[in-house]
Design a protein around this motif. Structure first.
Motif, PDB file in Angstrom:
ATOM      1  N   PRO A   1      18.051  10.093  62.266  1.00 54.50           N
ATOM      2  CA  PRO A   1      17.728   9.849  63.680  1.00 54.50           C
ATOM      3  C   PRO A   1      16.542  10.680  64.139  1.00 54.50           C
ATOM      4  O   PRO A   1      16.351  11.820  63.696  1.00 54.50           O
ATOM      5  N   LYS A   2      15.759  10.100  65.020  1.00 55.98           N
ATOM      6  CA  LYS A   2      14.586  10.773  65.558  1.00 55.98           C
ATOM      7  C   LYS A   2      14.649  10.771  67.086  1.00 55.98           C
ATOM      8  O   LYS A   2      15.169   9.825  67.687  1.00 55.98           O
ATOM      9  N   PRO A   3      14.099  11.803  67.706  1.00 56.27           N
ATOM     10  CA  PRO A   3      14.038  11.807  69.177  1.00 56.27           C
ATOM     11  C   PRO A   3      13.089  10.734  69.667  1.00 56.27           C
ATOM     12  O   PRO A   3      12.150  10.346  68.962  1.00 56.27           O
ATOM     13  N   GLU A   4      13.310  10.250  70.876  1.00 56.83           N
ATOM     14  CA  GLU A   4      12.455   9.213  71.430  1.00 56.83           C
ATOM     15  C   GLU A   4      11.259   9.792  72.179  1.00 56.83           C
ATOM     16  O   GLU A   4      10.316   9.065  72.478  1.00 56.83           O
ATOM     17  N   LEU A   5      11.289  11.070  72.479  1.00 55.17           N
ATOM     18  CA  LEU A   5      10.117  11.724  73.044  1.00 55.17           C
ATOM     19  C   LEU A   5       9.026  11.815  71.976  1.00 55.17           C
ATOM     20  O   LEU A   5       9.317  12.063  70.804  1.00 55.17           O
ATOM     21  N   GLU A   6       7.781  11.642  72.383  1.00 54.56           N
ATOM     22  CA  GLU A   6       6.659  11.678  71.447  1.00 54.56           C
ATOM     23  C   GLU A   6       6.007  13.058  71.473  1.00 54.56           C
ATOM     24  O   GLU A   6       5.703  13.596  72.536  1.00 54.56           O
ATOM     25  N   PHE A   7       5.781  13.638  70.286  1.00 52.27           N
ATOM     26  CA  PHE A   7       5.175  14.965  70.192  1.00 52.27           C
ATOM     27  C   PHE A   7       4.636  15.169  68.783  1.00 52.27           C
ATOM     28  O   PHE A   7       5.042  14.469  67.843  1.00 52.27           O
TER      29      PHE A   7
ATOM     30  N   TYR B   1      31.498  10.248  62.915  1.00 52.57           N
ATOM     31  CA  TYR B   1      30.169  10.712  62.526  1.00 52.57           C
ATOM     32  C   TYR B   1      29.648   9.964  61.298  1.00 52.57           C
ATOM     33  O   TYR B   1      28.454   9.655  61.215  1.00 52.57           O
ATOM     34  N   GLU B   2      30.528   9.676  60.359  1.00 55.14           N
ATOM     35  CA  GLU B   2      30.102   8.933  59.171  1.00 55.14           C
ATOM     36  C   GLU B   2      29.595   7.548  59.552  1.00 55.14           C
ATOM     37  O   GLU B   2      28.621   7.053  58.977  1.00 55.14           O
ATOM     38  N   THR B   3      30.255   6.935  60.532  1.00 56.55           N
ATOM     39  CA  THR B   3      29.825   5.610  60.987  1.00 56.55           C
ATOM     40  C   THR B   3      28.457   5.675  61.645  1.00 56.55           C
ATOM     41  O   THR B   3      27.564   4.869  61.351  1.00 56.55           O
ATOM     42  N   LEU B   4      28.265   6.636  62.551  1.00 53.36           N
ATOM     43  CA  LEU B   4      26.966   6.775  63.219  1.00 53.36           C
ATOM     44  C   LEU B   4      25.874   7.133  62.213  1.00 53.36           C
ATOM     45  O   LEU B   4      24.740   6.644  62.317  1.00 53.36           O
TER      46      LEU B   4
ATOM     47  N   ASP C   1      22.276  16.577  63.169  1.00 50.53           N
ATOM     48  CA  ASP C   1      21.916  15.288  63.770  1.00 50.53           C
ATOM     49  C   ASP C   1      22.896  14.812  64.834  1.00 50.53           C
ATOM     50  O   ASP C   1      22.681  13.758  65.438  1.00 50.53           O
ATOM     51  N   ALA C   2      23.961  15.572  65.084  1.00 49.93           N
ATOM     52  CA  ALA C   2      25.033  15.109  65.971  1.00 49.93           C
ATOM     53  C   ALA C   2      24.522  14.715  67.354  1.00 49.93           C
ATOM     54  O   ALA C   2      24.862  13.651  67.884  1.00 49.93           O
TER      55      ALA C   2
END
Length: 214
Positions: free
Chosen positions: A20-26, A10-13, A174-175
């Protein structure tokens, strides 16, 4: 995978993608709910293409309800299962207006009571819209959790339970973002790209996949 390796993974990611953000737009919890409902058995790219046209016209329960099932179906025609999804969108709008004042509810039970909303969709909405540390398990996360040894399980509920149990609290929010993006772009289904995987030293998958030219 032991606790030390899980934390390192998890530390690496996190180091690669701190926010991180979702790729869906809203732009609202309601738009997110509809987008996630439409994304079942469809790509985020295809959903975004449809909602870029539909949301400027109707992006609230009352406006979508006024648009009607046939018009919604026309907007989302390029998405798989579009007719049943249009039907669920309209039914969901009716319930939101009748029972929740047009607002998206904040509980899993209420969300799962909406047509076309299952546990995964509810978890996504709770996590992204309302900041709850839920972990939504889709096919990408199921694959990554099993392949790496992070949280093995024979079905999505088992993997979800394992991820909830073994993911350190500071990574819970964020996992699922990190894992879904990793599964989508690196740890792919047919041929995982181990040769440029940042968590390859921690991963328990064998054998590792060599570069295409080897």
């Amino acid at each position: 995978m032991n606790a030390t390796k899980r934390r390192a993974l998890y530390e690496t990611l996190q180091s690669l993608n701190p926010h991180p953000k979702p790729e869906l737009e809203f732009t609202s919890p309601f738009e997110l709910l509809i987008a996630v409902m439409l994304s079942a058995q469809a790509t985020d790219v295809s959903v975004n293409k449809a909602t870029r046209k539909m949301f400027p016209v109707a992006n609230t329960p009352d406006k979508l309800l006024a648009l009607g099932e046939e018009s919604v179906a026309d907007y989302i025609r390029t998405i798989g299962l579009y007719r049943s999804k249009a039907r669920n969108v309209i039914a969901t709008c009716e319930i939101l207006l009748a029972q929740y004042g047009g607002e998206v509810p904040h509980t899993r039970e209420a969300l799962e009571g909406l047509p076309g909303v299952g546990r995964k969709t509810a978890n996504v909405v709770l996590n992204i819209a309302f900041g709850q540390p839920t972990i939504a398990v889709d096919t990408h996360i199921f694959r990554v959790a099993n392949r790496t040894g992070l949280a093995p399980g024979k079905d999505v509920r088992a993997v979800e339970a394992a991820l909830e149990k073994f993911t350190p609290p500071e990574f819970r929010q964020d996992a699922h973002h990190w894992l879904i993006l990793h599964g989508r772009y690196v740890c792919k289904a047919r041929r995982p790209e181990c040769w440029h995987c940042a968590i390859e030293p921690l991963c328990e998958y064998r054998p590792k996949t060599p570069p295409p030219d080897l």
